[in-house]
Design a protein around this motif. Sequence first.
Motif, mmCIF file in Angstrom:
data_model
loop_
_atom_site.group_PDB
_atom_site.id
_atom_site.type_symbol
_atom_site.label_atom_id
_atom_site.label_comp_id
_atom_site.label_asym_id
_atom_site.label_seq_id
_atom_site.Cartn_x
_atom_site.Cartn_y
_atom_site.Cartn_z
ATOM 1 N N THR A 181 1.302 -1.161 0.008
ATOM 2 C CA THR A 181 0.166 0.632 -0.320
ATOM 3 C C THR A 181 0.983 1.036 0.031
ATOM 4 O O THR A 181 0.249 2.640 0.106
ATOM 5 C CB THR A 181 -1.153 -0.241 1.126
ATOM 6 O OG1 THR A 181 -0.404 -0.115 2.360
ATOM 7 C CG2 THR A 181 -1.713 -0.906 1.495
ATOM 8 N N LYS A 182 2.188 0.838 0.070
ATOM 9 C CA LYS A 182 2.841 2.514 0.949
ATOM 10 C C LYS A 182 4.201 2.400 -0.500
ATOM 11 O O LYS A 182 5.403 2.572 -0.611
ATOM 12 C CB LYS A 182 3.806 2.261 1.628
ATOM 13 C CG LYS A 182 3.031 2.302 2.824
ATOM 14 C CD LYS A 182 3.946 1.462 4.800
ATOM 15 C CE LYS A 182 2.555 0.593 5.402
ATOM 16 N NZ LYS A 182 3.577 -0.628 5.698
ATOM 17 N N ALA A 183 3.263 3.411 -1.113
ATOM 18 C CA ALA A 183 3.694 3.862 -3.205
ATOM 19 C C ALA A 183 5.131 5.065 -2.222
ATOM 20 O O ALA A 183 6.083 4.484 -2.886
ATOM 21 C CB ALA A 183 3.171 4.528 -4.108
ATOM 22 N N PHE A 202 -3.857 -10.665 0.186
ATOM 23 C CA PHE A 202 -3.696 -12.014 0.360
ATOM 24 C C PHE A 202 -4.539 -11.974 1.511
ATOM 25 O O PHE A 202 -4.522 -14.400 1.542
ATOM 26 C CB PHE A 202 -2.195 -12.474 0.527
ATOM 27 C CG PHE A 202 -1.784 -11.764 1.250
ATOM 28 C CD1 PHE A 202 -1.802 -12.844 2.766
ATOM 29 C CD2 PHE A 202 -0.870 -10.532 1.330
ATOM 30 C CE1 PHE A 202 -1.361 -12.012 3.422
ATOM 31 C CE2 PHE A 202 -0.623 -10.120 2.461
ATOM 32 C CZ PHE A 202 -0.721 -10.694 3.558
ATOM 33 N N GLU A 203 -4.710 -11.427 1.893
ATOM 34 C CA GLU A 203 -5.842 -12.009 3.089
ATOM 35 C C GLU A 203 -6.948 -12.549 2.880
ATOM 36 O O GLU A 203 -7.630 -13.368 3.754
ATOM 37 C CB GLU A 203 -5.981 -10.994 4.373
ATOM 38 C CG GLU A 203 -4.614 -10.239 4.716
ATOM 39 C CD GLU A 203 -3.978 -9.248 4.180
ATOM 40 O OE1 GLU A 203 -4.159 -8.947 3.005
ATOM 41 O OE2 GLU A 203 -3.558 -8.499 4.413
ATOM 42 N N ASP A 204 -7.181 -12.363 2.096
ATOM 43 C CA ASP A 204 -8.801 -12.586 1.393
ATOM 44 C C ASP A 204 -7.852 -13.496 -0.152
ATOM 45 O O ASP A 204 -7.170 -13.470 -0.983
ATOM 46 C CB ASP A 204 -9.568 -11.538 0.688
ATOM 47 C CG ASP A 204 -10.896 -12.461 0.124
ATOM 48 O OD1 ASP A 204 -11.156 -13.732 -0.651
ATOM 49 O OD2 ASP A 204 -11.820 -11.467 -0.306
ATOM 50 N N GLY A 238 5.961 -6.476 7.123
ATOM 51 C CA GLY A 238 5.147 -7.760 8.898
ATOM 52 C C GLY A 238 3.626 -8.234 7.366
ATOM 53 O O GLY A 238 3.575 -9.521 8.557
ATOM 54 N N ASP A 239 3.294 -7.517 6.631
ATOM 55 C CA ASP A 239 2.204 -8.009 6.333
ATOM 56 C C ASP A 239 2.275 -9.421 5.059
ATOM 57 O O ASP A 239 2.412 -10.469 5.592
ATOM 58 C CB ASP A 239 1.141 -7.428 6.016
ATOM 59 C CG ASP A 239 0.254 -6.208 6.201
ATOM 60 O OD1 ASP A 239 -0.193 -7.084 7.326
ATOM 61 O OD2 ASP A 239 0.330 -4.841 6.734
ATOM 62 N N THR A 240 3.435 -8.787 4.318
ATOM 63 C CA THR A 240 3.381 -9.235 3.504
ATOM 64 C C THR A 240 4.222 -11.059 3.068
ATOM 65 O O THR A 240 4.048 -11.784 2.939
ATOM 66 C CB THR A 240 4.541 -9.024 2.875
ATOM 67 O OG1 THR A 240 4.289 -7.379 1.921
ATOM 68 C CG2 THR A 240 4.941 -9.760 0.713
HETATM 69 N N1 LIG Z 1 -5.116 -3.921 -4.511
HETATM 70 C C1 LIG Z 1 -5.154 -3.884 -3.441
HETATM 71 N N2 LIG Z 1 -6.017 -3.432 -2.774
HETATM 72 C C2 LIG Z 1 -5.629 -3.543 -1.472
HETATM 73 N N3 LIG Z 1 -5.131 -4.014 -0.464
HETATM 74 C C3 LIG Z 1 -4.085 -4.263 -1.185
HETATM 75 C C4 LIG Z 1 -3.889 -4.500 -2.116
HETATM 76 N N4 LIG Z 1 -3.034 -4.647 -2.969
HETATM 77 C C5 LIG Z 1 -2.484 -5.524 -1.398
HETATM 78 N N5 LIG Z 1 -2.687 -4.978 -0.797
HETATM 79 C C6 LIG Z 1 -2.466 -4.342 0.919
HETATM 80 O O1 LIG Z 1 -1.347 -4.867 1.098
HETATM 81 C C7 LIG Z 1 -0.886 -4.864 2.257
HETATM 82 C C8 LIG Z 1 1.221 -5.144 2.850
HETATM 83 O O2 LIG Z 1 1.539 -4.517 1.482
HETATM 84 P P1 LIG Z 1 1.957 -2.902 3.370
HETATM 85 O O3 LIG Z 1 2.432 -1.849 2.282
HETATM 86 O O4 LIG Z 1 0.932 -2.826 4.208
HETATM 87 O O5 LIG Z 1 2.745 -3.496 3.499
HETATM 88 P P2 LIG Z 1 4.231 -4.241 4.104
HETATM 89 O O6 LIG Z 1 4.613 -4.875 2.871
HETATM 90 O O7 LIG Z 1 3.633 -5.432 4.965
HETATM 91 O O8 LIG Z 1 5.049 -3.876 5.049
HETATM 92 P P3 LIG Z 1 5.127 -2.977 6.692
HETATM 93 O O9 LIG Z 1 5.719 -3.743 7.444
HETATM 94 O O10 LIG Z 1 5.955 -2.127 5.861
HETATM 95 O O11 LIG Z 1 3.499 -2.851 6.711
HETATM 96 C C9 LIG Z 1 -1.762 -6.411 2.241
HETATM 97 O O12 LIG Z 1 -2.085 -6.840 3.455
HETATM 98 C C10 LIG Z 1 -2.090 -6.736 1.233
HETATM 99 O O13 LIG Z 1 -4.249 -6.869 1.182
#
Ligand SMILES: Nc1ncnc2c1ncn2[C@@H]1O[C@H](COP(=O)(O)OP(=O)(O)OP(=O)(O)O)[C@@H](O)[C@H]1O
Length: 401
Positions: A200-202, A328-330, A356-358
């Motif tokens: 999510t974090k561009a 991916f949670e879904d 963390g999420d990935t």
């Molecule tokens: N098209 C999308 N719409 C909404 N959410 C999305 C989409 N694609 C990916 N995500 C969400 O992005 C999240 C993972 O990315 P995120 O940028 O939050 O963090 P991260 O890489 O796990 O790391 P950090 O530890 O920096 O938070 C997932 O929880 C996923 O649901």
Amino acid sequence: MFDTIDDLEPGQRLLVRVDLNAPVEDGRGQDNRRFARHADSIRALLEDDHAVTVMAHQGRPGRDTFISLESHAEILADHLDRPVDFVADTYGEEALEAIDDLETGDVLVLENVRMCEDELPEKDPEEHADSEFVRTLAPHFDAYVNDAYSAAHRAHASLVGFPLVMDAYAGPVMDAEYTANSAIQDREFDGPVTMVLGGTKAEDLIPVIEQVDETVDRFCLGGIVGELFLRAAGHDVGYDVDGTEFFDHQWDDHADTIERILETYGDRLTLATDLAYEGDDGDRAEVDVEDLEKDTSYLDVGSDTADAYADLVRDSEAVFVKGALGVFEDERFADGTVEVLRAIAETDCFSVVGGGDTSRAIKMYGLDEADFSHVSIAGGAYVRALTGDTLVGVEVLEREA
Ligand SMILES: Nc1ncnc2c1ncn2[C@@H]1O[C@H](COP(=O)(O)OP(=O)(O)OP(=O)(O)O)[C@@H](O)[C@H]1O
Ligand SMILES: O=C(O)[C@H](O)COP(=O)(O)O
């Protein structure tokens, strides 16, 4: 390079900084991968007859997640399968008494270090070393160990102050994370290097693309980040729909940079050719990027894209992943993320998965962590390491070694 715990004489009284920053539910910290990793480090220290005092933070002042570490001490005790004491104090009389009472093999967790006024302001290590907090606590220990790689980008007292006034060592988590995450700068890879960027974090990932341009041969983009790039490439996607707050503000802030990156590095950026969304019947549906509609929420890359990204991974010498390619949670929208992770697991490329999420997707979809070179427990620190930025907590350990 820094000294590690292998350089420590056995039987010392140690102040050990770890990162147990965790999600909070009903006022309690929730177990995550960080506890297991740091428990391994603490177990290694106990095997060498050290007495361990654990210092960590949780949340930030003013947020709901800013809570005591009492529940964290309980989770740590479960992982270690032994009692872990907790004291609701960091460097007052009560804490000092508990520290001085520790015997070989004991573990004590101090209160959330961000509850100390001296901890948080970002300051020079020298200034932090001179704080009352550091000057009071340091004399009660023989040495300091920093295992908190995932917080090492913060110039806080517990991370940068102590190494200046004590013998300082890197813990096993710090050592492993630093080595793997810095690989992109330090390692020579013979074949193609691929970076898979999503989530999510561009704003975090844009600097990565610009700064690793010498080392990375191709970027595979997905998630919200990928959709913003598709928007820049002229497709009808990357707009907030149904009250989401992912796109418009990031677009307002970064559209110019995204367009410039697309122009400069276009031949190395691979964008999705199809995307997935929730169809009328509630099932996964897919559409070619030429036929996207602005008011649809797209939740994953499509199967053609996932196949193409997996092929690129199979043809790589090294793969670095930050962020998921879809929600991916879904389960319906996990295909892109999981297909790429599976391709990495099946090949013997050097691989690091961060965020963390990935990294949760690995366990959730039955993949084996051992099939990846390294699974990082860091978010912000991992991104910084990928861009080649130094981490102040690591820098101080190296300087003092
Ligand atoms: N098209 C999308 N719409 C909404 N959410 C999305 C989409 N694609 C990916 N995500 C969400 O992005 C999240 C993972 O990315 P995120 O940028 O939050 O963090 P991260 O890489 O796990 O790391 P950090 O530890 O920096 O938070 C997932 O929880 C996923 O649901
Ligand atoms: O969870 C993290 O990324 C680290 O513990 C750092 O936390 P912070 O972003 O609140 O400083």
